[in-house]
Write an enzyme that holds these catalytic residues in place. Structure first.
Site, PDB file in Angstrom:
ATOM      1  N   PRO A 176       0.791  -1.228   0.000  1.00  0.00           N
ATOM      2  CA  PRO A 176       0.000   0.000   0.000  1.00  0.00           C
ATOM      3  C   PRO A 176       0.828   1.287   0.000  1.00  0.00           C
ATOM      4  O   PRO A 176       1.862   1.370   0.662  1.00  0.00           O
ATOM      5  CB  PRO A 176      -0.826  -0.104   1.292  1.00  0.00           C
ATOM      6  CG  PRO A 176      -0.153  -1.124   2.126  1.00  0.00           C
ATOM      7  CD  PRO A 176       0.518  -2.076   1.171  1.00  0.00           C
ATOM      8  N   ASN A 177       0.331   2.225  -0.772  1.00  0.00           N
ATOM      9  CA  ASN A 177       0.875   3.590  -0.868  1.00  0.00           C
ATOM     10  C   ASN A 177       2.182   3.680  -1.655  1.00  0.00           C
ATOM     11  O   ASN A 177       2.689   4.782  -1.860  1.00  0.00           O
ATOM     12  CB  ASN A 177       1.052   4.230   0.524  1.00  0.00           C
ATOM     13  CG  ASN A 177      -0.265   4.311   1.259  1.00  0.00           C
ATOM     14  OD1 ASN A 177      -1.222   4.882   0.730  1.00  0.00           O
ATOM     15  ND2 ASN A 177      -0.357   3.724   2.438  1.00  0.00           N
TER      16      ASN A 177
ATOM     17  N   ARG B 220       4.284  10.982  -1.947  1.00  0.00           N
ATOM     18  CA  ARG B 220       4.250  10.794  -0.495  1.00  0.00           C
ATOM     19  C   ARG B 220       5.627  11.067   0.134  1.00  0.00           C
ATOM     20  O   ARG B 220       6.656  10.671  -0.418  1.00  0.00           O
ATOM     21  CB  ARG B 220       3.796   9.360  -0.134  1.00  0.00           C
ATOM     22  CG  ARG B 220       4.822   8.290  -0.485  1.00  0.00           C
ATOM     23  CD  ARG B 220       4.374   6.880  -0.190  1.00  0.00           C
ATOM     24  NE  ARG B 220       4.213   6.599   1.217  1.00  0.00           N
ATOM     25  CZ  ARG B 220       4.423   5.388   1.754  1.00  0.00           C
ATOM     26  NH1 ARG B 220       4.795   4.365   1.001  1.00  0.00           N
ATOM     27  NH2 ARG B 220       4.240   5.194   3.043  1.00  0.00           N
TER      28      ARG B 220
ATOM     29  N   TYR C 160      11.067   8.904   1.074  1.00  0.00           N
ATOM     30  CA  TYR C 160      11.052   7.935  -0.040  1.00  0.00           C
ATOM     31  C   TYR C 160      11.614   8.480  -1.344  1.00  0.00           C
ATOM     32  O   TYR C 160      11.710   7.739  -2.322  1.00  0.00           O
ATOM     33  CB  TYR C 160       9.616   7.425  -0.244  1.00  0.00           C
ATOM     34  CG  TYR C 160       9.037   6.773   0.994  1.00  0.00           C
ATOM     35  CD1 TYR C 160       9.554   5.577   1.471  1.00  0.00           C
ATOM     36  CD2 TYR C 160       7.996   7.375   1.709  1.00  0.00           C
ATOM     37  CE1 TYR C 160       9.054   4.983   2.620  1.00  0.00           C
ATOM     38  CE2 TYR C 160       7.475   6.788   2.861  1.00  0.00           C
ATOM     39  CZ  TYR C 160       8.009   5.600   3.306  1.00  0.00           C
ATOM     40  OH  TYR C 160       7.512   5.010   4.448  1.00  0.00           O
TER      41      TYR C 160
ATOM     42  N   ASN D 240       7.995  -5.746  -1.062  1.00  0.00           N
ATOM     43  CA  ASN D 240       7.981  -4.614  -0.137  1.00  0.00           C
ATOM     44  C   ASN D 240       6.535  -4.517   0.338  1.00  0.00           C
ATOM     45  O   ASN D 240       5.686  -3.939  -0.351  1.00  0.00           O
ATOM     46  CB  ASN D 240       8.427  -3.323  -0.817  1.00  0.00           C
ATOM     47  CG  ASN D 240       8.447  -2.168   0.165  1.00  0.00           C
ATOM     48  OD1 ASN D 240       7.901  -2.280   1.269  1.00  0.00           O
ATOM     49  ND2 ASN D 240       9.052  -1.059  -0.217  1.00  0.00           N
TER      50      ASN D 240
ATOM     51  N   ALA E 119       3.201  -0.810   4.636  1.00  0.00           N
ATOM     52  CA  ALA E 119       2.672  -0.787   6.005  1.00  0.00           C
ATOM     53  C   ALA E 119       2.241  -2.173   6.497  1.00  0.00           C
ATOM     54  O   ALA E 119       2.261  -2.437   7.715  1.00  0.00           O
ATOM     55  CB  ALA E 119       1.494   0.180   6.086  1.00  0.00           C
TER      56      ALA E 119
ATOM     57  N   GLU F   6      12.889  -9.531   1.123  1.00  0.00           N
ATOM     58  CA  GLU F   6      12.139  -8.356   1.611  1.00  0.00           C
ATOM     59  C   GLU F   6      12.917  -7.077   1.284  1.00  0.00           C
ATOM     60  O   GLU F   6      14.145  -7.045   1.441  1.00  0.00           O
ATOM     61  CB  GLU F   6      11.984  -8.484   3.131  1.00  0.00           C
ATOM     62  CG  GLU F   6      11.335  -7.307   3.806  1.00  0.00           C
ATOM     63  CD  GLU F   6      11.280  -7.468   5.339  1.00  0.00           C
ATOM     64  OE1 GLU F   6      12.126  -8.197   5.906  1.00  0.00           O
ATOM     65  OE2 GLU F   6      10.400  -6.847   5.959  1.00  0.00           O
TER      66      GLU F   6
ATOM     67  N   HIS G  82      12.817  -2.712   1.816  1.00  0.00           N
ATOM     68  CA  HIS G  82      12.240  -1.447   2.283  1.00  0.00           C
ATOM     69  C   HIS G  82      13.095  -0.314   1.755  1.00  0.00           C
ATOM     70  O   HIS G  82      14.330  -0.350   1.895  1.00  0.00           O
ATOM     71  CB  HIS G  82      12.168  -1.387   3.814  1.00  0.00           C
ATOM     72  CG  HIS G  82      11.251  -2.428   4.342  1.00  0.00           C
ATOM     73  ND1 HIS G  82       9.886  -2.343   4.207  1.00  0.00           N
ATOM     74  CD2 HIS G  82      11.510  -3.608   4.937  1.00  0.00           C
ATOM     75  CE1 HIS G  82       9.345  -3.429   4.703  1.00  0.00           C
ATOM     76  NE2 HIS G  82      10.301  -4.218   5.152  1.00  0.00           N
TER      77      HIS G  82
ATOM     78  N   ARG H 270      13.469   4.024  12.358  1.00  0.00           N
ATOM     79  CA  ARG H 270      12.221   4.804  12.403  1.00  0.00           C
ATOM     80  C   ARG H 270      11.412   4.458  13.662  1.00  0.00           C
ATOM     81  O   ARG H 270      11.981   4.012  14.655  1.00  0.00           O
ATOM     82  CB  ARG H 270      11.464   4.592  11.083  1.00  0.00           C
ATOM     83  CG  ARG H 270      12.248   5.166   9.873  1.00  0.00           C
ATOM     84  CD  ARG H 270      11.521   5.010   8.563  1.00  0.00           C
ATOM     85  NE  ARG H 270      10.281   5.795   8.552  1.00  0.00           N
ATOM     86  CZ  ARG H 270       9.346   5.674   7.612  1.00  0.00           C
ATOM     87  NH1 ARG H 270       9.515   4.820   6.604  1.00  0.00           N
ATOM     88  NH2 ARG H 270       8.258   6.416   7.664  1.00  0.00           N
TER      89      ARG H 270
HETATM   90  C1  DQA Z   1       8.319   0.982   3.604  1.00  0.00           C
HETATM   91  C2  DQA Z   1       8.449   1.202   5.114  1.00  0.00           C
HETATM   92  C3  DQA Z   1       7.113   0.975   5.798  1.00  0.00           C
HETATM   93  O1  DQA Z   1       7.248   1.152   7.194  1.00  0.00           O
HETATM   94  C4  DQA Z   1       6.089   1.956   5.275  1.00  0.00           C
HETATM   95  O2  DQA Z   1       4.822   1.710   5.867  1.00  0.00           O
HETATM   96  C5  DQA Z   1       6.000   1.974   3.804  1.00  0.00           C
HETATM   97  C6  DQA Z   1       7.215   1.851   3.006  1.00  0.00           C
HETATM   98  C7  DQA Z   1       9.625   1.311   2.871  1.00  0.00           C
HETATM   99  O3  DQA Z   1       9.753   0.893   1.717  1.00  0.00           O
HETATM  100  O4  DQA Z   1      10.491   1.990   3.413  1.00  0.00           O
HETATM  101  O5  DQA Z   1       4.922   2.204   3.231  1.00  0.00           O
HETATM  102  O6  DQA Z   1       8.030  -0.381   3.373  1.00  0.00           O
END
Ligand code: DQA
Length: 143
Positions: A9-10, A17, A22, A74, A77, A98, A100, A107
């Protein structure tokens, strides 16, 4: 070799964002880079992004049947909440890495747990978009 790249998501909002976290490149730019890396590595790649937990579970299950050799994920959230995505990765037992973009280890406390990460054999955290490249290289060399 066929890799599936899943973004949660997002991540479709990259470039809009929280740019200070990011960066300013968008999701399409990420997709272009991933396709280029796939060419470089000589593998097939499919990109999947969803804002819905169940849809991500469905796509992971589908990977078991469609000839996917490895998953880069990835979970965004859902990293910090989703036992369902963890269970899906455990169910299909495909090699998984995985990613990120940000360094979640530095964080908020709620970002310190990764459920899907428990079913991944490698973790690329805080490397920006390059983390996807590293994850793809890892899966190709692990095959
Ligand atoms: C994320 C880190 C997560 O905590 C966050 O909710 C994201 C992006 C990252 O790629 O840094 O949406 O996965």
């Amino acid at each position: 070799m066929k890799l599936l790249i899943i973004n949660g998501p997002n991540l479709n909002m990259l470039g809009i964002r929280e740019k200070h976290i990011y960066g300013d490149r968008d999701y399409d730019a990420l997709c272009v880079m991933i396709r280029g890396w796939a060419q470089e590595l000589g593998c097939e790649v499919e990109l999947y992004q969803s804002n819905h937990e169940g849809a991500i579970v469905d796509r992971i299950q589908q990977a078991y049947f469609d000839g996917t050799d490895g998953i880069v994920i990835n979970p965004a959230a859902y990293t910090h909440t989703s036992v369902a995505i963890l269970d899906a990765l455990k169910a299909v037992q495909l090699p998984a890495a995985e990613v990120h973009i940000s360094d979640v280890t530095k964080r908020e406390p709620f970002r310190q747990i990764s459920y899907p990460g428990m079913a991944c054999q490698a973790h690329f955290i805080g490397l920006g978009f390059e983390g996807y490249h590293e994850a793809m290289k890892y899966l190709v060399s692990a095959k």
